[in-house]
Design a protein around this motif. Structure first.
Motif, PDB file in Angstrom:
ATOM      1  N   ILE A 286       0.705  -0.960   0.036  1.00  0.00           N
ATOM      2  CA  ILE A 286       0.476   0.321  -0.226  1.00  0.00           C
ATOM      3  C   ILE A 286       0.501   1.839  -0.207  1.00  0.00           C
ATOM      4  N   ALA A 287       2.201   1.470   0.211  1.00  0.00           N
ATOM      5  CA  ALA A 287       3.228   2.510  -0.185  1.00  0.00           C
ATOM      6  C   ALA A 287       2.838   2.996  -1.334  1.00  0.00           C
ATOM      7  N   PHE A 288       2.529   2.348  -2.370  1.00  0.00           N
ATOM      8  CA  PHE A 288       2.276   2.720  -3.719  1.00  0.00           C
ATOM      9  C   PHE A 288       1.327   3.305  -3.691  1.00  0.00           C
ATOM     10  N   GLY A 289       1.470   4.503  -4.780  1.00  0.00           N
ATOM     11  CA  GLY A 289       0.028   5.323  -4.859  1.00  0.00           C
ATOM     12  C   GLY A 289      -0.313   6.676  -4.194  1.00  0.00           C
ATOM     13  N   MET A 290       0.299   6.805  -3.413  1.00  0.00           N
ATOM     14  CA  MET A 290       0.643   8.136  -2.917  1.00  0.00           C
ATOM     15  C   MET A 290       0.951   9.155  -3.842  1.00  0.00           C
ATOM     16  N   GLY A 291       0.092   9.879  -4.069  1.00  0.00           N
ATOM     17  CA  GLY A 291       0.628  11.409  -4.570  1.00  0.00           C
ATOM     18  C   GLY A 291       1.092  10.848  -6.655  1.00  0.00           C
ATOM     19  N   SER A 311      -9.447   2.435   3.715  1.00  0.00           N
ATOM     20  CA  SER A 311      -7.870   1.751   2.640  1.00  0.00           C
ATOM     21  C   SER A 311      -7.906   0.640   1.140  1.00  0.00           C
ATOM     22  N   TYR A 312      -9.672   0.448   1.040  1.00  0.00           N
ATOM     23  CA  TYR A 312      -9.942  -0.190  -0.407  1.00  0.00           C
ATOM     24  C   TYR A 312     -10.345   0.655  -1.039  1.00  0.00           C
ATOM     25  N   GLN A 314      -9.917   3.787  -1.251  1.00  0.00           N
ATOM     26  CA  GLN A 314      -8.329   5.125  -1.078  1.00  0.00           C
ATOM     27  C   GLN A 314      -8.072   4.408  -2.416  1.00  0.00           C
ATOM     28  N   GLU A 315      -7.931   2.992  -1.931  1.00  0.00           N
ATOM     29  CA  GLU A 315      -7.230   2.258  -3.077  1.00  0.00           C
ATOM     30  C   GLU A 315      -7.457   1.592  -4.277  1.00  0.00           C
ATOM     31  N   THR A 316      -8.754   1.704  -3.830  1.00  0.00           N
ATOM     32  CA  THR A 316      -9.888   1.143  -5.270  1.00  0.00           C
ATOM     33  C   THR A 316      -9.623   2.494  -6.611  1.00  0.00           C
ATOM     34  N   GLY A 317     -10.029   3.405  -5.514  1.00  0.00           N
ATOM     35  CA  GLY A 317     -10.195   4.840  -6.305  1.00  0.00           C
ATOM     36  C   GLY A 317      -9.533   5.140  -7.210  1.00  0.00           C
ATOM     37  N   ARG A 318      -7.965   4.610  -6.917  1.00  0.00           N
ATOM     38  CA  ARG A 318      -6.871   4.782  -7.890  1.00  0.00           C
ATOM     39  C   ARG A 318      -7.206   4.448  -9.574  1.00  0.00           C
ATOM     40  N   ALA A 319      -8.226   3.739  -9.645  1.00  0.00           N
ATOM     41  CA  ALA A 319      -8.543   3.390 -10.492  1.00  0.00           C
ATOM     42  C   ALA A 319      -9.530   4.277 -12.026  1.00  0.00           C
ATOM     43  N   GLN A 359     -12.868  -3.898  14.515  1.00  0.00           N
ATOM     44  CA  GLN A 359     -14.422  -3.586  14.118  1.00  0.00           C
ATOM     45  C   GLN A 359     -14.780  -2.637  12.699  1.00  0.00           C
ATOM     46  N   LYS A 360     -13.397  -2.023  12.025  1.00  0.00           N
ATOM     47  CA  LYS A 360     -13.420  -1.761  10.212  1.00  0.00           C
ATOM     48  C   LYS A 360     -12.844  -2.676   9.409  1.00  0.00           C
ATOM     49  N   LEU A 361     -11.981  -3.806   9.954  1.00  0.00           N
ATOM     50  CA  LEU A 361     -11.913  -4.703   9.167  1.00  0.00           C
ATOM     51  C   LEU A 361     -13.128  -5.888   9.393  1.00  0.00           C
ATOM     52  N   ASP A 362     -13.901  -6.041   9.848  1.00  0.00           N
ATOM     53  CA  ASP A 362     -15.630  -6.823  10.050  1.00  0.00           C
ATOM     54  C   ASP A 362     -15.950  -5.599   9.165  1.00  0.00           C
ATOM     55  N   ALA A 363     -16.277  -5.002   9.057  1.00  0.00           N
ATOM     56  CA  ALA A 363     -17.432  -4.471   8.658  1.00  0.00           C
ATOM     57  C   ALA A 363     -16.542  -4.487   6.767  1.00  0.00           C
ATOM     58  N   LEU A 364     -15.689  -4.735   6.296  1.00  0.00           N
ATOM     59  CA  LEU A 364     -14.871  -4.969   4.862  1.00  0.00           C
ATOM     60  C   LEU A 364     -15.372  -6.111   4.968  1.00  0.00           C
ATOM     61  N   LEU A 365     -14.741  -7.211   5.841  1.00  0.00           N
ATOM     62  CA  LEU A 365     -15.771  -8.583   5.387  1.00  0.00           C
ATOM     63  C   LEU A 365     -16.897  -9.122   5.254  1.00  0.00           C
ATOM     64  N   GLY A 366     -17.582  -8.566   6.066  1.00  0.00           N
ATOM     65  CA  GLY A 366     -19.205  -8.571   5.719  1.00  0.00           C
ATOM     66  C   GLY A 366     -19.184  -7.925   4.783  1.00  0.00           C
ATOM     67  N   TRP A 367     -18.823  -6.936   3.674  1.00  0.00           N
ATOM     68  CA  TRP A 367     -19.287  -6.772   3.062  1.00  0.00           C
ATOM     69  C   TRP A 367     -18.719  -7.517   1.736  1.00  0.00           C
ATOM     70  N   CYS A 368     -17.245  -8.049   1.549  1.00  0.00           N
ATOM     71  CA  CYS A 368     -17.041  -9.338   0.822  1.00  0.00           C
ATOM     72  C   CYS A 368     -18.159 -10.210   0.529  1.00  0.00           C
TER      73      CYS A 368
END
Ligand code: ADP
Ligand code: ZN
Length: 606
Positions: A286-291, A311-312, A314-319, A359-368
């Protein structure tokens, strides 16, 4: 006024219509009003201050924290024939003096600078004597002390209102929470700002999430529809980025690794190549993409789970920042969940923080594990609503089948209970399947009533059951006990038959995305493939000559439109999206020559 801004949009930028609130935002600034602009990445924030800077007297000041982005933006503006410069610490005093001279002589349309620059006494004195058209504060959420990007220098930007009375200020951000919004207005002391909040949705991004079965094979299947496209593949570990990049190269892709442990020179070279070359894949942590601000990233693939929805996103937003169809694709498995939870538990952070992160991780898992439209719950997480199913996610395109899993869940919960809540998922599944492994023998588990009661399902399905029960909070993997599965409060009702559960059926073959039709509008028909390559070569050559990335010359979309329309002369070229006056003059002939052969181009110009 609107006619003037529309004229600039067409003549300078080559676009025929504004997007969303762009026009209203431009008008507000031209009239001298402050504004707050919240737009997702790729929404088109830059035009909002660039156009009024051209329309108003004086220079538009742009405050931006990312030096790399500044250089890219200024290079792109110069290609459009706009007088833009930046001031930052990478320049020597002579260069800086020359730029300030141009500012004072009113020769600049736009001047980018870092916040620490603007709050320095010397710069301020200089600026006070210069005509300023407007002040744009990019990444304005950096004033938020609660956010992850807080920058102390941003707090001092509140003085700008007093230093430059009558100069409109525009704060821009992609971070949408209500609280951040209020903080921005308050801390920057914006005066009665117009607030423009674009829908958070990135409609051009197609979301796909699959259970991890054979990650590499699944990735290959996915990449079939992305041959020759630029993309980012995210992995959790540095080692994995390197091995994955190497493997992709062996598979005939052009891939480079990127992580914080690489030598600085190699790292910046890899980033440079990603921007400068067509169709490169970066395999990164995830170090990649800033800037980086590359508009034509066609896909972001996650081989490992990110740590939260934030994070998801933000990271996918680079597409797909260019608004063209793009893919956000992810595979995830039980291992990821256990590993991420373990990393969290082993960190030195305090308990409240860990709980929050869990909790944040769980939210992501639930979404998966979502079975319907994936976009709706994604947006809901960020407080946005979707009127109807999106039609552009795996949930919509290949609706997941579900099955009544109540009985299976009961069997699994019983097996967890009978084996003493001391074992990981693999062993529990072995017990259900009635396998006499060493461990089963050692613990005498073949004698249990639950031994072999799960032979109606296969191991893969059981793993999926485990995953979905974890997501549903019926069981949890206890990191302190090496991932042992334990029951939760909620499991009781299930065990007693007071409630039922439905599970999603796993797709039979991996790589279901390869079955779908690609709707990438920049996809080129077979008979046009040679022309497409020729146009891309021409673009690459011009980009190298001008020392800018290819997309600064023209976006893919512009090239694709050239093929579709086959413009015969300058006037017809100007009709194409992304071709304004400056680019026509600079590159028009070259591209006409490629389109029609050089003689035809000459006669058309005569
Ligand atoms: P942001 O700063 O919000 O992430 P940008 O300003 O970089 O987004 O814009 C994203 C892309 O959309 C750019 O390639 C830009 O040229 C393009 N774009 C912006 N506005 C328009 C428009 N009105 N019509 C066509 N393309 C646009
Ligand atoms: Zn959908």
């Amino acid at each position: 006024m609107s006619t003037e801004s529309r004229e600039i949009l067409k003549r300078v930028f080559g676009y025929s219509s504004f997007r969303g609130d762009q026009e209203a935002i431009v008008d507000a600034a031209v009239e001298g009003r402050d504004s707050l602009v919240v737009m997702p990445t790729g929404g088109g924030k830059s035009l909002c201050y660039q156009i009024p800077s051209l329309l108003r007297d004086g220079t538009g000041l742009v405050v931006s924290p990312l030096i790399a982005l500044m250089q890219d933006q200024v290079a792109a503006l110069k290609e459009l024939g706009i007088a833009a410069e930046f001031l930052n610490s990478s320049q020597d005093p002579d260069e800086q003096r020359a730029i300030i001279g141009r500012l004072q002589r009113r020769e600049l349309d736009l001047l980018y600078m870092a916040p620490e620059r603007l709050v320095g006494q010397g710069t301020r004195a200089l600026l006070r004597d210069s005509p300023i058209a407007l002040i744009a504060i990019d990444e304005a959420h950096c004033v938020s002390q609660w956010g992850h990007d807080f920058r102390r220098d941003y707090l001092e930007l509140n003085e700008l209102g007093r230093l430059f009375p009558g100069v409109p200020r525009m704060a821009l951000t992609a971070t949408a929470t209500e609280r951040t919004r209020e903080e921005i207005v308050e801390r920057l002391e914006l005066r009665d700002p117009g607030t423009y909040v674009a829908p958070f949705d990135r409609a051009n991004i197609r979301y796909t999430v699959q259970a991890k079965t054979d990650a590499r094979r699944q990735l290959l299947g996915f990449l079939k529809s992305h041959r020759g496209h630029a993309g980012i593949v995210y992995c959790l570990s540095r080692k994995k980025t390197e091995s994955t990049a190497e493997w992709l190269n062996n598979e005939g892709f052009n891939a480079l690794p990127y992580h914080a442990g690489l030598d600085t020179g190699v790292r910046s070279e890899n980033q440079r190549r990603f921007l400068a070359e067509d169709g490169l894949i970066v395999v990164a942590t995830i170090a990649f993409g800033m800037g980086i601000d590359k508009p034509d990233v066609r896909f972001v693939a996650h081989l490992d789970l990110p740590k939260s929805m934030e994070s998801y996103y933000q990271e996918t937003g680079r597409a797909g920042r260019d608004g063209e169809p793009a893919d956000a694709w992810m595979v995830y498995g039980l291992q990821d969940v256990v590993r991420l939870r373990q990393m969290l538990d082993e960190s030195d952070a305090d308990d409240a923080y860990k709980r929050h992160e869990r909790q944040k991780l769980d939210a992501l898992l639930g979404w998966c594990e979502v079975t319907g439209c994936r976009r709706a719950p994604l947006l809901a997480y960020f407080g946005d609503r979707l009127a109807e199913d999106c039609g552009n996610c795996d949930g919509c395109l290949v609706p997941a089948e579900t099955w009544d899993g109540t009985e299976a869940a009961q069997k699994l919960l019983s097996a967890v209970y009978r084996t003493g809540q001391r074992f990981g998922a693999a062993h529990v599944v072995d017990v259900l399947l009635g396998k006499t492994t060493d461990k089963v023998v050692q613990h005498g588990h073949a004698e249990l009533s639950v031994f072999g009661i799960g032979q109606d399902l296969d191991a893969k399905t059981w793993r999926s059951v485990v995953r979905q029960l974890i997501v549903g909070n019926f069981i949890r993997a206890d990191a302190e006990r090496y991932g042992a599965i334990v029951l939760t409060e909620d499991s009781r009702a299930l065990l007693r038959g007071e409630r039922s559960v439905r599970f999603r059926k796993e797709p039979k073959a991996p790589g279901r995305s390869s079955r779908r039709v690609t709707v990438v509008s920049t996809s080129i028909r077979a008979e046009d493939q040679d022309l497409w390559e020729a146009l891309r070569e021409c673009r690459q050559r011009l980009a190298a000559e001008h020392a800018v990335p290819p997309y600064v010359i023209f976006h893919d979309k512009t090239l694709a439109e050239m093929i579709a329309v086959k413009p015969r002369n300058a006037a017809e070229l100007l009709e194409i999206s992304g071709i304004g006056q400056a680019k026509l003059e600079r590159y028009g002939d070259e591209f006409l020559a490629v389109l029609h052969g050089s003689e035809a181009a000459e006669s058309a110009n005569r």
